[in-house]
Design an enzyme around this catalytic site. Structure first.
Site, mmCIF file in Angstrom:
data_model
loop_
_atom_site.group_PDB
_atom_site.id
_atom_site.type_symbol
_atom_site.label_atom_id
_atom_site.label_comp_id
_atom_site.label_asym_id
_atom_site.label_seq_id
_atom_site.Cartn_x
_atom_site.Cartn_y
_atom_site.Cartn_z
ATOM 1 N N LYS A 187 0.835 -1.203 0.000
ATOM 2 C CA LYS A 187 0.000 0.000 0.000
ATOM 3 C C LYS A 187 0.875 1.262 0.000
ATOM 4 O O LYS A 187 2.096 1.162 -0.068
ATOM 5 C CB LYS A 187 -0.960 -0.053 1.186
HETATM 6 C C1 PLP Z 1 -5.747 -3.822 0.759
HETATM 7 C C2 PLP Z 1 -7.196 -3.500 0.874
HETATM 8 C C3 PLP Z 1 -7.928 -3.811 2.026
HETATM 9 C C4 PLP Z 1 -7.379 -4.659 3.135
HETATM 10 O O1 PLP Z 1 -6.266 -4.108 3.747
HETATM 11 P P1 PLP Z 1 -5.463 -5.041 4.805
HETATM 12 O O2 PLP Z 1 -4.623 -4.040 5.546
HETATM 13 O O3 PLP Z 1 -4.659 -6.005 4.007
HETATM 14 O O4 PLP Z 1 -6.464 -5.699 5.670
HETATM 15 C C5 PLP Z 1 -9.226 -3.383 2.111
HETATM 16 N N1 PLP Z 1 -9.809 -2.710 1.096
HETATM 17 C C6 PLP Z 1 -9.162 -2.413 -0.029
HETATM 18 C C7 PLP Z 1 -9.852 -1.641 -1.087
HETATM 19 C C8 PLP Z 1 -7.830 -2.807 -0.192
HETATM 20 O O5 PLP Z 1 -7.187 -2.556 -1.336
#
Ligand code: PLP
Length: 386
Positions: A187
């Site tokens: 991310k």
């Molecule tokens: C990555 C993601 C999540 C989940 O994030 P985590 O930290 O891995 O739980 C939720 N929603 C979207 C749109 C994502 O891209």
């Protein structure tokens, strides 16, 4: 030359010596679970985005679950979720026994279509979970007015949307009940695994903090700091185990300081792609409207309708560039399709656009040479597909 060594992956985290040293220092301190650094991370983050409360968690999924629980979502409730998202957005609704009601998206932004959302409202609808897809903010004022009109709680899945402003305020602060960021490895900033929940409500923050750690009324750190006997605690609800560790927070504190510079680099890459691809037969992602910023977590191009998208991805890979697809719409995933007895025709935009989308590499540690390689490889892969 070993071709694998030369492969440009779709995504890589941007972490270096500073993060490694911060994590090592946290480990050496001996405090391995949630403590002072997790607190510091929450405080610095709340200040950064201008939110009253920040609750650090071990994933965005955990944060979304805690947020829905704290606003009172329960069995029998319905929650509006865009079909164009990761399964986490819908699964947390199900954790609480409620039903995610999938909604089609806007053809330009691929963000939730509020007109389609309106048509999906029933007497059981309690909340909406907008996703700022790829880092492009869902319009704040429209969202607020929509929620107010239908008396809905709002939990923003902002997994793609740090660190940017929308309508003059950071995403993370504002009128929604809660906003959740993800610090998953790929991310826009990372703690390996992690997330942060923001809210303006003391009640939501308190409930999320309690449920984050087994439903215990004081967290472990408090137990060691407060003057009450350290062995005493009360369990007030069957909670979860969602706390963020100090070594993860140590990485996050460094990443938070670097977040805007990493965003500037992604913006530079996005601008280069927008310019370089302007003459190609592909549809380019929209820039943020005036007054908003785009986080550019993803750079999603759309091939001409009827083009062989999977073949394009294959050719890119053969030429050494990793790509991906965001997202396989939830209504096409067996669990959500079967739960809602859904058909592709109910989501005309998402069903059509899914066949055309390709996500290109856009991470802040990419070199100019790698960016140019993506540019050349996209052009070559399009040509050889003709
Ligand atoms: C990555 C993601 C999540 C989940 O994030 P985590 O930290 O891995 O739980 C939720 N929603 C979207 C749109 C994502 O891209």
């Amino acid at each position: 030359m070993n071709p694998a060594a030369d492969f440009l992956p779709f995504a890589l985290p941007d972490v270096g010596d500073e993060e490694a040293e911060a994590v090592a220092a946290a480990v050496r301190s001996g405090w391995l679970t949630s403590g002072g650094l997790a607190r510091q991370f929450e405080q610095d983050f709340a200040e950064y985005v201008g939110a009253r409360y920040a609750v650090a968690v071990n994933s965005a999924t955990a944060g979304l679950h805690l947020a829905l629980e704290a606003v009172g979502i329960q069995a029998g409730d319905e929650v509006l979720v865009p079909t164009w998202t990761f399964t986490a957005t819908a699964e947390v609704v199900r954790y609480l026994g409620a039903t995610p009601v999938l909604v089609d998206v806007d053809p330009v932004t691929l963000n939730i279509d509020l007109a389609a959302a309106e048509a999906s409202i029933t007497p059981a609808t309690r909340a909406i979970m907008p996703v700022h897809f790829s880092g492009l903010p869902v319009p704040r004022e429209e969202l607020r007015a929509f929620a107010e009109r239908h008396d809905l709680r709002v939990v923003e899945d902002a997994a793609h949307a740090f660190p940017v402003k929308s309508a003059g305020r950071w995403i993370g602060s504002g009128d929604s009940d809660a906003v959740v960021f993800s610090f998953y490895a790929t991310k826009t900033m990372t703690t390996g695994e992690g997330g942060m929940l923001f809210t303006e409500s003391a009640e939501i923050a308190d409930r999320a903090r309690t449920m984050r750690l087994h439903g215990i009324n004081r967290d472990v750190f408090d137990r060691y700091q407060s003057t009450k006997p350290s062995w005493h605690y009360e369990v007030v609800a069957p909670g979860y185990k969602y706390n963020l560790t100090d070594p993860a927070a140590a990485m996050g504190l460094v990443q938070l300081r670097r977040a805007r510079a990493m965003w500037e680099r992604r913006t530079e890459i996005a601008e280069r792609y927008l310019e370089a691809f302007s003459d190609l037969p592909v549809e380019l992602p929209p820039r943020a409207p005036a007054g908003d910023e785009h986080a550019w977590h993803l750079f999603v191009i759309r091939l001409p309708e009827g083009a062989d998208r999977d073949g394009f991805i294959q050719r890119m890979a053969e030429l050494g560039v990793g790509t991906s697809v965001h997202f396989i719409p939830l209504h096409l995933q067996p669990v959500w399709r079967d739960l809602g007895k859904l058909r592709p025709e109910q989501f005309p935009v998402a069903s059509r656009e899914f066949d055309r989308v390709v996500s290109l590499p856009i991470f802040s540690s990419m070199t100019d040479l790698q960016v140019e390689r993506v540019v050349d490889t996209v052009a070559a892969s399009l040509r050889s597909g003709e």
